[in-house]
Design a protein around this motif. Sequence first.
Motif, short mmCIF file in Angstrom:
data_model
loop_
_atom_site.label_atom_id
_atom_site.label_comp_id
_atom_site.label_asym_id
_atom_site.label_seq_id
_atom_site.Cartn_x
_atom_site.Cartn_y
_atom_site.Cartn_z
N SER A 282 0.83 -1.21 0.00
CA SER A 282 0.00 0.00 0.00
C SER A 282 0.87 1.26 0.00
CB SER A 282 -0.92 0.00 1.22
OG SER A 282 -1.82 -1.09 1.18
N ALA B 34 -5.56 0.24 -0.14
CA ALA B 34 -5.22 -0.30 1.18
C ALA B 34 -6.28 -1.28 1.67
CB ALA B 34 -5.03 0.83 2.18
N LEU B 35 -7.55 -0.94 1.44
CA LEU B 35 -8.63 -1.83 1.84
C LEU B 35 -8.57 -3.16 1.10
CD1 LEU B 35 -11.62 0.70 2.06
CD2 LEU B 35 -10.45 -0.42 3.96
N VAL C 31 -6.77 4.88 -0.30
CA VAL C 31 -7.66 4.25 0.68
C VAL C 31 -8.27 2.97 0.11
CG1 VAL C 31 -9.83 4.51 1.96
CG2 VAL C 31 -8.19 6.40 1.90
N GLN C 32 -8.74 3.06 -1.12
CA GLN C 32 -9.33 1.87 -1.74
C GLN C 32 -8.32 0.75 -1.89
OE1 GLN C 32 -12.31 1.66 -5.28
NE2 GLN C 32 -10.29 1.55 -6.22
N THR D 229 -5.74 10.33 -2.70
CA THR D 229 -6.27 9.87 -1.42
C THR D 229 -7.30 8.76 -1.62
OG1 THR D 229 -5.93 12.05 -0.42
CG2 THR D 229 -7.46 10.56 0.69
N ALA D 230 -8.22 8.96 -2.57
CA ALA D 230 -9.28 7.98 -2.80
C ALA D 230 -8.70 6.65 -3.27
CB ALA D 230 -10.28 8.52 -3.82
#
Length: 208
Positions: free
Chosen positions: A48, A161-162, A158-159, A154-155
């Motif tokens: 990530s 990493a999830l 985050v996606q 950022t979006a």
Amino acid sequence: MLNEINLPLILLAALMATSSPGPATVTIAGTSMKAGRRYGLAVATGISTGSLMWSTAAAFGLGAVMLANAWVFELLRYCGAGYLVFLAVKSAKSALTPGEIQPRGLANPTWKRAYAAGLGLHLTNPKAILFFGSLYAVGVPAHAAPSTLLVIITAVAVQSALVFHGYALLFSSPPVARGYMRLRRWFEATFALAFGYAGVKLLTTRLQ
């Protein structure tokens, strides 16, 4: 502003790239099954981090270079297609190999070593380099404001990493690991077809 980009489409492209089979997902899954959840999550965190670094670099520099020099995009395209074909052949060989094969991943790592392995893997992963370079060079307008780029970075981060951490949690589950090993050859055959299709598709893509 955000109305100059299609964020849902960008996130969908990123989701397909991060969730599709590749060195990152294979290493996360293999490490989670061999060494356990803690180390699988460490690999996912390193990957990530590498993804965020590539995304930031592409947003604020690589995309502009590629737009000004079309040959850079073409070089990445051919390298990426060749790499995908290589993965297709490797998966096909694995699918044709009978019996049980140890999952590909780190064995007996430390948390720092697992994190470093994930980071190094993604920083040298042609799939990641090609995706982020293409995303910002082709999918994002050259005149996009810095605030817009930060929202995309950022979006996507985050996606991603999830997704990566979700793989670690999923494959560290004993029932899932056993099920994967039972169906390993079918998974590898599917990966081979997916890699092969993606390689051909990428090879026939043209920069507009």
